[in-house]
Design a protein around this motif. Structure first.
Motif, PDB file in Angstrom:
ATOM      1  N   MET A   1       0.934  -1.227   0.093  1.00 55.92           N
ATOM      2  CA  MET A   1      -0.062   0.069   0.040  1.00 55.92           C
ATOM      3  C   MET A   1       0.953   1.356   0.140  1.00 55.92           C
ATOM      4  SD  MET A   1      -3.268  -0.364  -0.110  1.00 55.92           S
ATOM      5  CE  MET A   1      -4.011   0.769   0.704  1.00 55.92           C
ATOM      6  N   ALA A   2       2.060   1.389   0.705  1.00 52.12           N
ATOM      7  CA  ALA A   2       2.762   2.429   0.921  1.00 52.12           C
ATOM      8  C   ALA A   2       3.227   2.825  -0.380  1.00 52.12           C
ATOM      9  CB  ALA A   2       3.766   2.314   1.939  1.00 52.12           C
ATOM     10  N   LEU A   3       3.976   1.587  -1.133  1.00 50.54           N
ATOM     11  CA  LEU A   3       4.679   1.631  -2.319  1.00 50.54           C
ATOM     12  C   LEU A   3       3.444   2.346  -3.406  1.00 50.54           C
ATOM     13  CD1 LEU A   3       6.760  -1.415  -2.632  1.00 50.54           C
ATOM     14  CD2 LEU A   3       7.578   1.135  -2.425  1.00 50.54           C
ATOM     15  N   GLY A   4       2.262   1.676  -3.469  1.00 53.93           N
ATOM     16  CA  GLY A   4       1.257   2.261  -4.004  1.00 53.93           C
ATOM     17  C   GLY A   4       0.955   3.761  -4.355  1.00 53.93           C
ATOM     18  N   ILE A   5       0.834   4.179  -2.871  1.00 48.55           N
ATOM     19  CA  ILE A   5       0.468   5.373  -2.631  1.00 48.55           C
ATOM     20  C   ILE A   5       1.875   6.433  -3.078  1.00 48.55           C
ATOM     21  CG2 ILE A   5       0.524   7.338  -0.819  1.00 48.55           C
ATOM     22  CD1 ILE A   5      -1.378   5.013   0.791  1.00 48.55           C
ATOM     23  N   LEU A   6       3.123   5.817  -2.734  1.00 47.35           N
ATOM     24  CA  LEU A   6       4.200   6.725  -3.379  1.00 47.35           C
ATOM     25  C   LEU A   6       4.314   6.837  -4.833  1.00 47.35           C
ATOM     26  CD1 LEU A   6       6.801   8.066  -2.359  1.00 47.35           C
ATOM     27  CD2 LEU A   6       7.809   6.023  -2.448  1.00 47.35           C
ATOM     28  N   ILE A   7       4.070   5.721  -5.458  1.00 44.94           N
ATOM     29  CA  ILE A   7       3.821   5.808  -6.954  1.00 44.94           C
ATOM     30  C   ILE A   7       3.084   6.561  -7.542  1.00 44.94           C
ATOM     31  CG2 ILE A   7       3.457   4.163  -9.043  1.00 44.94           C
ATOM     32  CD1 ILE A   7       4.843   1.953  -7.580  1.00 44.94           C
ATOM     33  N   TYR A   8       1.722   6.768  -6.911  1.00 46.62           N
ATOM     34  CA  TYR A   8       0.761   7.480  -7.580  1.00 46.62           C
ATOM     35  C   TYR A   8       1.158   8.767  -7.245  1.00 46.62           C
ATOM     36  CZ  TYR A   8      -3.624  10.204  -7.415  1.00 46.62           C
ATOM     37  OH  TYR A   8      -4.554  11.137  -7.580  1.00 46.62           O
ATOM     38  N   ALA A   9       1.587   9.319  -6.112  1.00 41.35           N
ATOM     39  CA  ALA A   9       2.002  10.692  -5.879  1.00 41.35           C
ATOM     40  C   ALA A   9       3.499  11.053  -6.680  1.00 41.35           C
ATOM     41  CB  ALA A   9       2.590  10.779  -4.338  1.00 41.35           C
ATOM     42  N   LEU A  10       4.082  10.097  -7.035  1.00 37.52           N
ATOM     43  CA  LEU A  10       5.323  10.672  -7.804  1.00 37.52           C
ATOM     44  C   LEU A  10       5.048  10.589  -9.317  1.00 37.52           C
ATOM     45  CD1 LEU A  10       8.018   9.669  -5.516  1.00 37.52           C
ATOM     46  CD2 LEU A  10       7.222  11.934  -5.676  1.00 37.52           C
ATOM     47  N   TRP A  11       3.808   9.921  -9.758  1.00 35.60           N
ATOM     48  CA  TRP A  11       3.595   9.523 -11.270  1.00 35.60           C
ATOM     49  C   TRP A  11       3.548  11.129 -11.886  1.00 35.60           C
ATOM     50  CZ3 TRP A  11       3.870   4.985 -13.015  1.00 35.60           C
ATOM     51  CH2 TRP A  11       3.275   4.692 -14.381  1.00 35.60           C
ATOM     52  N   PRO A  12       4.383  11.242 -13.253  1.00 33.76           N
ATOM     53  CA  PRO A  12       4.317  12.526 -13.819  1.00 33.76           C
ATOM     54  C   PRO A  12       3.095  12.969 -14.233  1.00 33.76           C
ATOM     55  CG  PRO A  12       6.022  10.913 -14.569  1.00 33.76           C
ATOM     56  CD  PRO A  12       5.169  10.131 -13.789  1.00 33.76           C
ATOM     57  N   GLY A  13       2.145  12.098 -14.540  1.00 28.35           N
ATOM     58  CA  GLY A  13       0.841  12.344 -15.115  1.00 28.35           C
ATOM     59  C   GLY A  13      -0.091  13.269 -13.900  1.00 28.35           C
ATOM     60  N   ASN A  14       0.287  13.105 -12.748  1.00 28.95           N
ATOM     61  CA  ASN A  14      -0.529  13.709 -11.631  1.00 28.95           C
ATOM     62  C   ASN A  14       0.221  15.048 -11.242  1.00 28.95           C
ATOM     63  OD1 ASN A  14      -2.156  11.566 -11.370  1.00 28.95           O
ATOM     64  ND2 ASN A  14      -1.000  10.431 -10.051  1.00 28.95           N
ATOM     65  N   ARG A  15       1.125  15.371 -11.866  1.00 30.54           N
ATOM     66  CA  ARG A  15       1.925  16.558 -11.467  1.00 30.54           C
ATOM     67  C   ARG A  15       1.186  17.842 -11.715  1.00 30.54           C
ATOM     68  NH1 ARG A  15       7.361  18.569 -11.474  1.00 30.54           N
ATOM     69  NH2 ARG A  15       7.940  16.352 -11.283  1.00 30.54           N
ATOM     70  N   LYS A  16       0.115  18.065 -12.470  1.00 30.90           N
ATOM     71  CA  LYS A  16      -0.929  19.117 -12.726  1.00 30.90           C
ATOM     72  C   LYS A  16      -1.569  19.148 -11.737  1.00 30.90           C
ATOM     73  CE  LYS A  16      -0.328  19.735 -17.777  1.00 30.90           C
ATOM     74  NZ  LYS A  16      -1.168  19.490 -19.123  1.00 30.90           N
ATOM     75  N   ARG A  17      -2.276  18.112 -11.253  1.00 29.36           N
ATOM     76  CA  ARG A  17      -3.234  17.994 -10.408  1.00 29.36           C
ATOM     77  C   ARG A  17      -2.770  18.338  -8.949  1.00 29.36           C
ATOM     78  NH1 ARG A  17      -5.519  12.110  -9.651  1.00 29.36           N
ATOM     79  NH2 ARG A  17      -6.579  12.942 -11.529  1.00 29.36           N
ATOM     80  N   PHE A  18      -1.378  17.901  -8.620  1.00 27.99           N
ATOM     81  CA  PHE A  18      -0.933  18.253  -7.185  1.00 27.99           C
ATOM     82  C   PHE A  18      -0.443  19.830  -7.206  1.00 27.99           C
ATOM     83  CE2 PHE A  18      -0.134  13.572  -6.800  1.00 27.99           C
ATOM     84  CZ  PHE A  18      -1.343  13.451  -6.023  1.00 27.99           C
ATOM     85  N   ASP A  19      -0.031  20.340  -8.442  1.00 30.23           N
ATOM     86  CA  ASP A  19       0.321  21.729  -8.308  1.00 30.23           C
ATOM     87  C   ASP A  19      -0.911  22.670  -8.152  1.00 30.23           C
ATOM     88  OD1 ASP A  19       2.942  21.265  -8.815  1.00 30.23           O
ATOM     89  OD2 ASP A  19       2.968  21.425 -10.814  1.00 30.23           O
ATOM     90  N   ARG A  20      -1.957  22.231  -8.879  1.00 28.31           N
ATOM     91  CA  ARG A  20      -3.329  23.054  -8.629  1.00 28.31           C
ATOM     92  C   ARG A  20      -3.684  22.738  -7.118  1.00 28.31           C
ATOM     93  NH1 ARG A  20      -7.399  20.483 -12.194  1.00 28.31           N
ATOM     94  NH2 ARG A  20      -5.916  19.009 -12.218  1.00 28.31           N
ATOM     95  N   ALA A  21      -3.549  21.682  -6.704  1.00 21.37           N
ATOM     96  CA  ALA A  21      -4.040  21.680  -5.186  1.00 21.37           C
ATOM     97  C   ALA A  21      -3.123  22.665  -4.316  1.00 21.37           C
ATOM     98  CB  ALA A  21      -4.023  20.097  -4.784  1.00 21.37           C
ATOM     99  N   LYS A  22      -1.892  22.703  -4.720  1.00 18.31           N
ATOM    100  CA  LYS A  22      -0.787  23.157  -3.899  1.00 18.31           C
ATOM    101  C   LYS A  22      -0.949  24.744  -3.794  1.00 18.31           C
ATOM    102  CE  LYS A  22       3.238  23.901  -5.812  1.00 18.31           C
ATOM    103  NZ  LYS A  22       4.573  23.647  -5.996  1.00 18.31           N
TER     104      LYS A  22
END
Length: 56
Positions: free
Chosen positions: A23-44
């Protein structure tokens, strides 16, 4: 098939650790996946918006 307390504890200790690591590896991969960068930048940036203040 009968399970006693010791066998259940041994199963949970061995597979529970594997489950938590997976589970920890899955969450880490999700958080660092390049396609999610825009989503996390908007949230930030949305957290720092001055229009969204409590009590306004």
């Amino acid at each position: 098939m009968e399970f006693d307390h010791n066998s259940v504890v041994a199963f949970v200790k061995s597979w529970g650790l594997f489950y938590l690591v997976a589970m920890a590896l899955g969450i880490l991969i999700y958080a660092l996946w390049p396609g999610n960068r825009k989503r996390f930048d908007r949230a930030k940036k949305s957290i720092l918006d001055k229009d969204d203040r409590p009590g306004d």
